[in-house]
Design a protein around this motif. Structure first.
Motif, PDB file in Angstrom:
ATOM      1  N   PRO A  45      42.511   1.468  19.329  1.00  0.00           N
ATOM      2  CA  PRO A  45      41.905   2.584  18.580  1.00  0.00           C
ATOM      3  C   PRO A  45      40.847   3.333  19.371  1.00  0.00           C
ATOM      4  O   PRO A  45      40.687   4.548  19.181  1.00  0.00           O
ATOM      5  CB  PRO A  45      41.290   1.887  17.358  1.00  0.00           C
ATOM      6  CG  PRO A  45      42.034   0.600  17.224  1.00  0.00           C
ATOM      7  CD  PRO A  45      42.375   0.193  18.619  1.00  0.00           C
ATOM      8  N   ASP A  46      40.129   2.642  20.271  1.00  0.00           N
ATOM      9  CA  ASP A  46      39.087   3.343  21.026  1.00  0.00           C
ATOM     10  C   ASP A  46      39.686   4.394  21.952  1.00  0.00           C
ATOM     11  O   ASP A  46      39.158   5.516  22.081  1.00  0.00           O
ATOM     12  CB  ASP A  46      38.234   2.344  21.811  1.00  0.00           C
ATOM     13  CG  ASP A  46      39.038   1.526  22.823  1.00  0.00           C
ATOM     14  OD1 ASP A  46      40.259   1.356  22.614  1.00  0.00           O
ATOM     15  OD2 ASP A  46      38.441   1.055  23.811  1.00  0.00           O
ATOM     16  N   VAL A  47      40.817   4.061  22.590  1.00  0.00           N
ATOM     17  CA  VAL A  47      41.481   5.024  23.465  1.00  0.00           C
ATOM     18  C   VAL A  47      42.029   6.185  22.645  1.00  0.00           C
ATOM     19  O   VAL A  47      41.885   7.367  23.012  1.00  0.00           O
ATOM     20  CB  VAL A  47      42.610   4.343  24.262  1.00  0.00           C
ATOM     21  CG1 VAL A  47      43.373   5.379  25.087  1.00  0.00           C
ATOM     22  CG2 VAL A  47      42.049   3.255  25.155  1.00  0.00           C
ATOM     23  N   PHE A  48      42.660   5.868  21.534  1.00  0.00           N
ATOM     24  CA  PHE A  48      43.243   6.918  20.690  1.00  0.00           C
ATOM     25  C   PHE A  48      42.157   7.839  20.152  1.00  0.00           C
ATOM     26  O   PHE A  48      42.340   9.058  20.078  1.00  0.00           O
ATOM     27  CB  PHE A  48      44.035   6.282  19.540  1.00  0.00           C
ATOM     28  CG  PHE A  48      45.451   5.928  19.902  1.00  0.00           C
ATOM     29  CD1 PHE A  48      46.519   6.326  19.102  1.00  0.00           C
ATOM     30  CD2 PHE A  48      45.731   5.211  21.050  1.00  0.00           C
ATOM     31  CE1 PHE A  48      47.821   6.007  19.437  1.00  0.00           C
ATOM     32  CE2 PHE A  48      47.021   4.881  21.402  1.00  0.00           C
ATOM     33  CZ  PHE A  48      48.081   5.286  20.599  1.00  0.00           C
ATOM     34  N   GLU A  49      41.020   7.272  19.790  1.00  0.00           N
ATOM     35  CA  GLU A  49      39.928   8.092  19.271  1.00  0.00           C
ATOM     36  C   GLU A  49      39.364   9.000  20.358  1.00  0.00           C
ATOM     37  O   GLU A  49      39.089  10.181  20.123  1.00  0.00           O
ATOM     38  CB  GLU A  49      38.828   7.190  18.712  1.00  0.00           C
ATOM     39  CG  GLU A  49      37.662   7.958  18.101  1.00  0.00           C
ATOM     40  CD  GLU A  49      36.613   7.044  17.514  1.00  0.00           C
ATOM     41  OE1 GLU A  49      35.553   7.559  17.095  1.00  0.00           O
ATOM     42  OE2 GLU A  49      36.831   5.808  17.482  1.00  0.00           O
TER      43      GLU A  49
END
Length: 488
Positions: free
Chosen positions: A156-160
């Motif tokens: 999720p951190d990369v996607f965010e």
């Protein structure tokens, strides 16, 4: 007269004693439902899962009485043509082996008493496990210990940071693979950037490339009007060279160009390790807590990389085999189609067991709500499989999922195993040979030596040869039973 009367009386009394007690030294006849004496160890065979066997032994020692003897076998030993039977009372094995074991007559259906047991709580089991994976023909042959569908696991951190969302279609997935591949420089200034970082990883190793292809093709190949997807009925001609499978293989090849050079060696557990160690932004696999100790600690933090799950992408159209054309899915269809039996573990009663009652009791306890929490998570080939296990999902997914992400994953598993449309991974006798032929088609296509359509045409020819060698009529009957139906 008096002596004769007493003689007759003694005769009839002796006869009555023999009828009640039997002849001296003659053991009573054992019925089929009677077990051997309890002093005889209960024998459990565990196939391809040493850690699961250890967990079962621990639970048995802590909760049960008597001796449990566990024997570990590999799938290769099970498929040995010289093997004629299973020397045990119960067997736990990969889900895809059920058809082979049932067709050989090595396992027996479970009794109505066992299936109705409150301890098994059958209605608590996710739908398609209860209605499909443990069923052969119209009989229940197994209890489940968990069967994970392939999921899209991502960071999720990369996607965010890149303002991305999980893809809804395979076309969106392809674009996302390219975007992530081009975003490697995102981590150039990060101290904890792994040297071997990649945008996406798919498990394309032996035995898995074929299953990834089937999972990708499921949404294209499973039409609402047909329940047979891999073979035509009644001819048993393979369908794997038809347009939906060709399209899926073309897309698989395109996505693989954004993965690492070792993609053709990866299994789902390897993809999971890459994700957990921060070396990958997105992958096709499922979470497991079974191998936490085998994963390297993150370099810049004491906390594991946080992950989340999404369903595999859907398809907005499906191929109609009869009309030989693509058709848009109806508004009521989600386009998601679950591939069943990708992994997982089942437990069955060995046919002819002298301790059938005790063996059935063991299987029911292992699959039941009480024991399963301490047994199933120990295997990387399983996941949660009951509604009552959803609050305890963290036991299966480990520390890489927050409590919220773990609950969301559990709901996704339940939904995936409740989908209206599904496709069974190959459960026929000869399963490994069919998958090997499909693996080879994927590898040839990845090498660019031949177009995907030609690769699958060759695989279809191999499938025909395998079916012929095993007997078309036998395989046809087995295919019907694999679909949960009686052979006509």
């Amino acid at each position: 007269m008096r002596q004769r009367w007493f003689g007759r009386r003694r005769f009839w009394m002796a006869a009555l004693a023999l009828a009640v007690c039997g002849c001296p030294g003659t053991p009573p006849e054992r019925t089929e439902t009677q077990d051997a004496p309890a002093a005889v160890p209960l024998r459990l065979i565990v196939v391809d899962d040493i850690e699961l066997g250890k967990a079962i032994q621990q639970q048995w020692k802590a909760r049960a009485e008597g001796e449990l003897e566990i024997r570990h076998l590999s799938s290769q030993e099970i498929w040995d043509p010289d093997r004629k039977r299973l020397a045990g009372d119960a067997v736990i094995y990969p889900s895809g082996l059920l058809g082979d074991l049932a067709e050989r007559g090595w396992i027996a259906p479970l009794s109505d008493e066992a299936l109705g047991s409150p301890e098994l709580a059958r209605r608590d089991i996710f739908d398609h496990l209860r209605q499909r994976e443990i069923v052969w023909g119209d009989q229940v042959f197994a209890v489940p210990l968990g069967s994970p569908p392939l999921m899209l696991i991502y960071r999720p951190d990369v996607f965010e940071k890149l303002e991305l969302k999980p893809p809804e279609t395979w076309q969106q997935y392809a674009a996302l693979c390219e975007r992530l591949s081009k975003s490697r420089d995102l981590w150039m200034d990060s101290q904890d950037r792994p040297a071997a970082w990649r945008g996406v990883a798919e498990p394309l190793g032996p035995g898995w490339a074929s299953q990834v292809l089937l999972a990708r093709a499921a949404g294209y190949a499973r039409h609402r009007s047909y329940f047979a997807t891999l073979f035509e009925l009644p001819s048993m001609d393979p369908l794997i060279a038809s347009p939906p499978f060709v399209k899926a293989l073309e897309e698989l090849v395109a996505a693989a160009s954004h993965g690492g050079p070792d993609s053709s060696q990866l299994a789902p557990k390897d993809v999971w390790r890459l994700l957990r160690s921060g070396q990958c932004a997105m992958g096709l696999t499922w979470p497991t807590s079974a191998e936490d100790s085998a994963v390297a600690e993150p370099t810049a933090s004491s906390l594991p990389v946080q992950l989340a799950a999404a369903k595999l992408p859907a398809s907005r159209e499906a191929y109609h085999v009869g009309d030989r054309q693509w058709q848009a899915r109806e508004a009521t269809e989600t386009g998601h189609v679950t591939l069943l039996g990708v992994s997982g573990r089942l437990g069955s009663l060995v046919k002819g067991s002298a301790r059938a009652s005790a063996a059935t009791g063991l299987l029911v306890r292992l699959s039941g709500a009480e024991w399963s929490r301490d047994v199933s998570p120990r295997s990387p080939a399983t996941t949660l499989y009951r509604s009552s296990q959803i609050p305890a999902a963290k036991a299966w997914v480990g520390e890489s999922f927050s409590a919220e992400a773990a609950a969301a994953y559990a709901e996704l598993v339940q939904q995936s195993l409740r989908q209206t449309l599904t496709v069974d991974s190959i459960r026929l006798p000869g399963r490994v040979r069919y998958l090997e032929a499909l693996d080879q088609a994927v590898y040839t296509a990845l090498q660019g030596a031949r177009p995907p359509a030609e690769c699958l045409a060759e695989a279809a020819d191999q499938w025909r040869k395998i079916t012929d060698e095993l007997g078309i009529e036998d395989q046809r009957r087995a295919y019907w039973r694999s679909l949960g139906k009686k052979a006509p």
